[in-house]
Motif scaffolding. Structure first.
Motif, PDB file in Angstrom:
ATOM      1  N   LEU A  39      -5.950  -8.391  94.284  1.00 49.69           N
ATOM      2  CA  LEU A  39      -4.942  -9.396  93.929  1.00 49.69           C
ATOM      3  C   LEU A  39      -4.079  -9.770  95.123  1.00 49.69           C
ATOM      4  O   LEU A  39      -3.661 -10.926  95.263  1.00 49.69           O
ATOM      5  N   LEU A  40      -3.833  -8.802  95.972  1.00 47.15           N
ATOM      6  CA  LEU A  40      -3.031  -9.089  97.156  1.00 47.15           C
ATOM      7  C   LEU A  40      -3.750 -10.070  98.071  1.00 47.15           C
ATOM      8  O   LEU A  40      -3.138 -11.003  98.602  1.00 47.15           O
ATOM      9  N   ASP A  41      -5.096  -9.869  98.218  1.00 46.87           N
ATOM     10  CA  ASP A  41      -5.877 -10.808  99.043  1.00 46.87           C
ATOM     11  C   ASP A  41      -5.854 -12.206  98.448  1.00 46.87           C
ATOM     12  O   ASP A  41      -5.763 -13.210  99.172  1.00 46.87           O
ATOM     13  N   ILE A  42      -5.947 -12.269  97.103  1.00 47.25           N
ATOM     14  CA  ILE A  42      -5.917 -13.587  96.441  1.00 47.25           C
ATOM     15  C   ILE A  42      -4.593 -14.286  96.708  1.00 47.25           C
ATOM     16  O   ILE A  42      -4.538 -15.474  97.016  1.00 47.25           O
ATOM     17  N   TRP A  43      -3.516 -13.521  96.574  1.00 46.34           N
ATOM     18  CA  TRP A  43      -2.195 -14.102  96.823  1.00 46.34           C
ATOM     19  C   TRP A  43      -2.050 -14.573  98.257  1.00 46.34           C
ATOM     20  O   TRP A  43      -1.513 -15.645  98.514  1.00 46.34           O
ATOM     21  N   LEU A  44      -2.606 -13.787  99.196  1.00 41.66           N
ATOM     22  CA  LEU A  44      -2.526 -14.173 100.602  1.00 41.66           C
ATOM     23  C   LEU A  44      -3.306 -15.448 100.863  1.00 41.66           C
ATOM     24  O   LEU A  44      -2.883 -16.298 101.670  1.00 41.66           O
ATOM     25  N   ILE A  45      -4.463 -15.567 100.182  1.00 39.14           N
ATOM     26  CA  ILE A  45      -5.267 -16.790 100.356  1.00 39.14           C
ATOM     27  C   ILE A  45      -4.504 -17.994  99.825  1.00 39.14           C
ATOM     28  O   ILE A  45      -4.466 -19.069 100.437  1.00 39.14           O
ATOM     29  N   ILE A  46      -3.866 -17.834  98.642  1.00 40.51           N
ATOM     30  CA  ILE A  46      -3.111 -18.952  98.058  1.00 40.51           C
ATOM     31  C   ILE A  46      -1.943 -19.347  98.961  1.00 40.51           C
ATOM     32  O   ILE A  46      -1.677 -20.536  99.173  1.00 40.51           O
ATOM     33  N   VAL A  47      -1.257 -18.329  99.503  1.00 41.14           N
ATOM     34  CA  VAL A  47      -0.135 -18.630 100.410  1.00 41.14           C
ATOM     35  C   VAL A  47      -0.634 -19.320 101.661  1.00 41.14           C
ATOM     36  O   VAL A  47      -0.022 -20.261 102.180  1.00 41.14           O
ATOM     37  N   LYS A  48      -1.801 -18.854 102.129  1.00 39.60           N
ATOM     38  CA  LYS A  48      -2.380 -19.444 103.331  1.00 39.60           C
ATOM     39  C   LYS A  48      -2.727 -20.915 103.117  1.00 39.60           C
ATOM     40  O   LYS A  48      -2.535 -21.757 104.006  1.00 39.60           O
ATOM     41  N   ARG A  49      -3.250 -21.224 101.903  1.00 43.01           N
ATOM     42  CA  ARG A  49      -3.685 -22.600 101.612  1.00 43.01           C
ATOM     43  C   ARG A  49      -2.686 -23.317 100.708  1.00 43.01           C
ATOM     44  O   ARG A  49      -3.054 -24.214  99.938  1.00 43.01           O
ATOM     45  N   ARG A  50      -1.452 -22.941 100.784  1.00 44.94           N
ATOM     46  CA  ARG A  50      -0.470 -23.481  99.857  1.00 44.94           C
ATOM     47  C   ARG A  50      -0.297 -24.987  99.992  1.00 44.94           C
ATOM     48  O   ARG A  50      -0.067 -25.693  98.990  1.00 44.94           O
ATOM     49  N   PHE A  51      -0.430 -25.500 101.171  1.00 43.09           N
ATOM     50  CA  PHE A  51      -0.270 -26.942 101.340  1.00 43.09           C
ATOM     51  C   PHE A  51      -1.411 -27.706 100.667  1.00 43.09           C
ATOM     52  O   PHE A  51      -1.189 -28.761 100.070  1.00 43.09           O
ATOM     53  N   LEU A  52      -2.618 -27.140 100.800  1.00 45.82           N
ATOM     54  CA  LEU A  52      -3.754 -27.765 100.104  1.00 45.82           C
ATOM     55  C   LEU A  52      -3.555 -27.701  98.591  1.00 45.82           C
ATOM     56  O   LEU A  52      -3.788 -28.683  97.876  1.00 45.82           O
TER      57      LEU A  52
END
Length: 368
Positions: A39-52
């Motif tokens: 879940l932490l990796d998923i959250w990091l991915i979402i934060v990383k692609r937050r603008f998209l």
């Protein structure tokens, strides 16, 4: 991570040493922690692609707002048909001109498709007309018609509903006219019969009154006959007291003949007064009673026909086609909410797809 790798290297070394000593070969499957969902990796991915993610979500929201604001508002135009009253059963309960279920079937199978096709073939550029729904009121004679569409086609929907109602009215007008004519003829016939019964009653009353005069006449004749009979009896008694001569015998024979004639006449008059006259009186009373009973029946029939004529209702539209106050169908708020939910789903899907393609590209570059 280094501790895990050292542990795996130690286990691999021990297994290799054991395989050399025993001649048995061990195969160790290394655990790949990188394939596990974190879940932490998923959250990091979402934060990383937050603008998209925000861009896709905003795009879907704007599309939903545009659709909600530009989509035409849909309303319902409706009317109601009341099936006319065309007949009465033996108990006096009204019956419709035609069974409402039959009218509903005609509407659904014939009238609605026919009028819709006519509307399309008028050459006004209309290609498709929304479906007209027909529903029957449970245990009633009312059929509801409604059609959904935009406000710009108001005249079209109103004209279509009116033409369907006119079709039903035209079909029932013939049946109602026949029933009305039948009731009017029945009313005229009953009124004529009542007039004849009243005339016959007057005739019977006149005949009944003449019976009183006849009775008085019979009583007068009875009194006169009794007087003649008494006089003839006295004459005969006088003749019997005297000496018998040839002339007196002839006179006595004539007196006896008169006595017999007077007695016969008196008996006939008494019979007429006491039997024949009374029988005639009773017969006429019965005829008068029957006549008056028939008059009552005819009056009831006339009243019934008049009530049925007054209550004979034509098939009609209860109300003219009217538009619903509030729009129907999907509301603007619901469209916006659905666009947000769909946008969130698409945004998350887009984030993970791009992340997947990026990792796949990196892996392919390392392998190459």
């Amino acid at each position: 991570m280094s501790t895990n790798k050292e542990s795996l290297q130690n286990i691999r070394h021990i297994n290799t040493q054991q395989a050399q000593d025993t001649g048995v070969r061990y195969i160790m499957l290394e655990s790949n922690h990188e394939d596990e969902i974190n879940l932490l990796d998923i959250w990091l991915i979402i934060v990383k692609r937050r603008f998209l993610l925000l861009s896709v979500l905003l795009l879907c929201f704007l599309v939903g707002v545009y659709v909600a604001l530009t989509a035409p508002l849909m309303y319902t135009w409706s009317t109601a048909i009341e099936v006319g009253v065309g007949d009465y059963d033996k108990t006096g309960v009204s019956r419709p001109v035609e069974a409402p279920s039959s009218v509903l079937a005609k509407l659904q199978q014939s009238y609605i498709p026919l009028e819709t096709r006519k509307m399309i073939n008028t050459g006004s550029g209309i290609v498709e007309v929304p479906a007209v729904n027909a529903n029957l009121d449970k245990n009633g004679n009312i059929i509801f018609l409604d059609i959904k569409g935009s406000d710009e086609n108001k005249a079209l929907y109103t004209s279509l509903l009116n033409s369907i109602v006119d079709k039903v009215k035209q079909d029932h007008r013939r049946l109602s006219s026949l029933k009305r004519k039948d009731l009017e003829l029945s009313l005229v016939s009953s009124e004529n019969s009542l007039i004849r019964l009243k005339d016959h009653e007057q005739l019977l009353m006149s005949q009944y009154k003449r019976l009183d005069k006849k009775q008085a006449l019979l009583e007068t004749r009875i009194v006169e006959t009794r007087g003649l009979l008494s006089a003839s009896t006295q004459t005969r008694e006088k003749m019997l007291r005297g000496a018998s001569t040839e002339s007196k015998v002839l006179l006595l024979m004539r007196t006896d003949s008169e006595l017999r004639a007077h007695r016969t006449l008196l008996a006939s008059l008494e019979e007429q007064r006491q039997i024949t006259l009374e029988n005639t009186r009773e017969t006429m009373q019965i005829k008068l009673t029957e006549n008056r009973q028939q008059q009552l029946e005819k009056n009831a029939s006339i009243d019934r026909d008049k009530i049925q004529l007054e209550n004979l209702l034509e098939t009609r539209a209860i109300i003219e086609p009217i538009r619903s106050i509030d729009p129907v169908g999907t509301s603007q708020k619901l469209i916006i909410v659905v666009s947000l939910v769909a946008g969130l789903f698409l945004a998350v899907l887009a984030v993970f797809l791009i992340e997947f393609f990026e990792k796949a590209r990196t892996y392919a570059a390392e392998r190459g």
